[in-house]
Design a protein around this motif. Structure first.
Motif, PDB file in Angstrom:
ATOM      1  N   ARG A  22       0.861  -1.103  -0.035  1.00  0.00           N
ATOM      2  CA  ARG A  22      -0.009  -0.153   0.065  1.00  0.00           C
ATOM      3  C   ARG A  22       0.840   1.196   0.095  1.00  0.00           C
ATOM      4  NH1 ARG A  22      -0.486   4.382   1.987  1.00  0.00           N
ATOM      5  NH2 ARG A  22       0.757   3.645   3.823  1.00  0.00           N
ATOM      6  N   ALA A  23       1.979   1.279   0.869  1.00  0.00           N
ATOM      7  CA  ALA A  23       2.671   2.398   0.878  1.00  0.00           C
ATOM      8  C   ALA A  23       3.400   2.688  -0.512  1.00  0.00           C
ATOM      9  CB  ALA A  23       3.537   2.084   2.066  1.00  0.00           C
ATOM     10  N   PHE A  24       3.847   1.842  -1.240  1.00  0.00           N
ATOM     11  CA  PHE A  24       4.724   1.994  -2.334  1.00  0.00           C
ATOM     12  C   PHE A  24       3.703   2.211  -3.435  1.00  0.00           C
ATOM     13  CE2 PHE A  24       6.037   0.469  -6.660  1.00  0.00           C
ATOM     14  CZ  PHE A  24       7.349   0.924  -6.529  1.00  0.00           C
ATOM     15  N   TYR A  25       2.583   1.609  -3.599  1.00  0.00           N
ATOM     16  CA  TYR A  25       1.720   2.020  -4.848  1.00  0.00           C
ATOM     17  C   TYR A  25       1.027   3.254  -4.236  1.00  0.00           C
ATOM     18  CZ  TYR A  25       2.894  -2.100  -7.482  1.00  0.00           C
ATOM     19  OH  TYR A  25       3.695  -2.779  -8.118  1.00  0.00           O
ATOM     20  N   GLU A  26       0.443   3.621  -3.075  1.00  0.00           N
ATOM     21  CA  GLU A  26      -0.195   4.658  -2.842  1.00  0.00           C
ATOM     22  C   GLU A  26       0.702   5.967  -2.512  1.00  0.00           C
ATOM     23  OE1 GLU A  26      -4.609   5.472  -0.796  1.00  0.00           O
ATOM     24  OE2 GLU A  26      -3.141   4.515   0.554  1.00  0.00           O
ATOM     25  N   ASP A  27       1.600   5.632  -1.889  1.00  0.00           N
ATOM     26  CA  ASP A  27       2.589   6.955  -1.418  1.00  0.00           C
ATOM     27  C   ASP A  27       3.397   7.342  -2.096  1.00  0.00           C
ATOM     28  OD1 ASP A  27       0.950   6.742   0.830  1.00  0.00           O
ATOM     29  OD2 ASP A  27       2.336   5.982   2.332  1.00  0.00           O
ATOM     30  N   VAL A  28       4.199   6.541  -2.934  1.00  0.00           N
ATOM     31  CA  VAL A  28       5.305   6.481  -4.024  1.00  0.00           C
ATOM     32  C   VAL A  28       4.627   6.865  -5.368  1.00  0.00           C
ATOM     33  CG1 VAL A  28       7.158   5.768  -5.131  1.00  0.00           C
ATOM     34  CG2 VAL A  28       6.804   5.458  -2.533  1.00  0.00           C
ATOM     35  N   LEU A  29       3.759   5.908  -5.884  1.00  0.00           N
ATOM     36  CA  LEU A  29       3.187   5.881  -7.121  1.00  0.00           C
ATOM     37  C   LEU A  29       1.933   6.855  -7.171  1.00  0.00           C
ATOM     38  CD1 LEU A  29       3.762   2.518  -8.666  1.00  0.00           C
ATOM     39  CD2 LEU A  29       5.305   4.369  -8.984  1.00  0.00           C
ATOM     40  N   ARG A  97       7.103  14.117 -18.305  1.00  0.00           N
ATOM     41  CA  ARG A  97       6.549  13.430 -17.127  1.00  0.00           C
ATOM     42  C   ARG A  97       7.280  12.101 -17.044  1.00  0.00           C
ATOM     43  NH1 ARG A  97       2.172  16.413 -19.339  1.00  0.00           N
ATOM     44  NH2 ARG A  97       1.157  17.615 -17.949  1.00  0.00           N
ATOM     45  N   LEU A  98       7.625  11.352 -18.018  1.00  0.00           N
ATOM     46  CA  LEU A  98       8.428  10.397 -17.758  1.00  0.00           C
ATOM     47  C   LEU A  98       9.645  10.476 -16.954  1.00  0.00           C
ATOM     48  CD1 LEU A  98       8.844   7.198 -18.612  1.00  0.00           C
ATOM     49  CD2 LEU A  98      10.102   8.193 -20.443  1.00  0.00           C
ATOM     50  N   ARG A 102      11.065   9.236 -13.345  1.00  0.00           N
ATOM     51  CA  ARG A 102      12.287   8.715 -13.128  1.00  0.00           C
ATOM     52  C   ARG A 102      13.071   9.482 -11.758  1.00  0.00           C
ATOM     53  NH1 ARG A 102      16.837  10.052 -17.073  1.00  0.00           N
ATOM     54  NH2 ARG A 102      16.117  12.130 -15.872  1.00  0.00           N
ATOM     55  N   ASP A 103      13.201  10.615 -11.849  1.00  0.00           N
ATOM     56  CA  ASP A 103      13.647  11.503 -10.937  1.00  0.00           C
ATOM     57  C   ASP A 103      12.942  11.306  -9.381  1.00  0.00           C
ATOM     58  OD1 ASP A 103      15.253  12.280 -12.898  1.00  0.00           O
ATOM     59  OD2 ASP A 103      14.577  14.192 -13.069  1.00  0.00           O
ATOM     60  N   GLN A 104      11.784  11.240  -9.469  1.00  0.00           N
ATOM     61  CA  GLN A 104      10.763  11.224  -8.250  1.00  0.00           C
ATOM     62  C   GLN A 104      10.998   9.888  -7.649  1.00  0.00           C
ATOM     63  OE1 GLN A 104       6.641  12.179  -8.724  1.00  0.00           O
ATOM     64  NE2 GLN A 104       6.291  10.639  -6.853  1.00  0.00           N
ATOM     65  N   LEU A 105      11.131   8.821  -8.378  1.00  0.00           N
ATOM     66  CA  LEU A 105      11.354   7.522  -7.793  1.00  0.00           C
ATOM     67  C   LEU A 105      12.776   7.333  -7.470  1.00  0.00           C
ATOM     68  CD1 LEU A 105       9.632   5.488 -10.708  1.00  0.00           C
ATOM     69  CD2 LEU A 105       8.963   5.383  -8.278  1.00  0.00           C
ATOM     70  N   GLY A 109      14.331   6.825  -3.238  1.00  0.00           N
ATOM     71  CA  GLY A 109      15.221   5.523  -2.859  1.00  0.00           C
ATOM     72  C   GLY A 109      14.714   4.410  -3.631  1.00  0.00           C
ATOM     73  N   VAL A 110      13.894   4.382  -4.586  1.00  0.00           N
ATOM     74  CA  VAL A 110      13.573   3.343  -5.827  1.00  0.00           C
ATOM     75  C   VAL A 110      14.243   3.459  -7.029  1.00  0.00           C
ATOM     76  CG1 VAL A 110      11.565   2.286  -6.801  1.00  0.00           C
ATOM     77  CG2 VAL A 110      11.087   3.786  -4.781  1.00  0.00           C
ATOM     78  N   PRO A 111      15.472   2.599  -7.057  1.00  0.00           N
ATOM     79  CA  PRO A 111      16.422   2.711  -8.128  1.00  0.00           C
ATOM     80  C   PRO A 111      15.517   2.917  -9.685  1.00  0.00           C
ATOM     81  CG  PRO A 111      17.214   1.228  -6.565  1.00  0.00           C
ATOM     82  CD  PRO A 111      15.746   1.504  -5.965  1.00  0.00           C
ATOM     83  N   CYS A 112      15.696   3.496 -10.278  1.00  0.00           N
ATOM     84  CA  CYS A 112      14.788   3.669 -11.570  1.00  0.00           C
ATOM     85  C   CYS A 112      16.121   3.970 -12.652  1.00  0.00           C
ATOM     86  CB  CYS A 112      13.920   4.505 -11.400  1.00  0.00           C
ATOM     87  SG  CYS A 112      12.902   4.902 -12.845  1.00  0.00           S
TER      88      CYS A 112
END
Length: 170
Positions: A22-29, A97-98, A102-105, A109-112
């Motif tokens: 939930r934290a990943f998909y809701e808070d990060v994405l 936006r792409l 990338r920069d937001q991820l 701390g999500v390697p992108c």
């Protein structure tokens, strides 16, 4: 023949932990948690296997969903999958936006990595906490033209590929 399918309502995957997912998909994405179904038995078989089924709403109205079913987890369920085996590709509106994704991820701390230019789309790649490979892609200006051209040769390409595989196996 029956009528054409309307589209995909949801794609579902196993998750390691409902709250982590939930934290990943809701808070990060930024995909809102739309529903959580909690059951004590598996649908269809009726076997006891308590689980929750989480649904995250995409802007187009479809969903990506996950099962947290700790009693049926097997070793290796959360090893990083190869992108050829399965992955989910989300779509960004444009290349700016792409790159912002990338920069937001990376900032979260999500390697992108990427973007990778595939000709008809450009994509960045990363993974969720469950080992599911993810992609964010955007269409290039000639996307529809490129796909229309590919559609004209698609069956012949598959036939040639199948012949190549058969020759190699012989």
């Amino acid at each position: 023949m029956t009528t054409a399918l309307k589209g995909i309502h949801h794609s579902a995957y196993r998750c390691r932990d409902a709250e982590e997912t939930r934290a990943f998909y809701e808070d990060v994405l930024g995909l809102p948690l739309a529903a959580v179904v909690q059951e004590e038995k598996e649908p269809g078989s009726g076997l006891p296997n308590p689980f929750v089924h989480l649904f995250f709403r995409l802007p187009d109205g479809n969903f990506i969903a996950f099962f947290d079913a700790p009693n049926s987890v097997k070793d290796g369920d959360f090893n990083m999958a190869h992108g050829f085996d399965r992955h989910v590709a989300f779509e960004a509106e444009d290349e700016a936006r792409l790159l912002a994704w990338r920069d937001q991820l990376n900032g979260a701390g999500v390697p992108c990595f990427g973007p990778i230019d595939h000709g008809f789309v450009k994509s960045v790649y990363f993974a969720d906490p469950n080992g599911l490979p993810l992609e964010i892609t955007t269409r290039v200006a000639a996307h529809d033209t490129i796909l229309a051209e590919d559609a004209r040769t698609a069956h012949a390409t598959i036939a040639a590929w199948s012949a190549r595989k058969a020759a190699k196996a012989a």
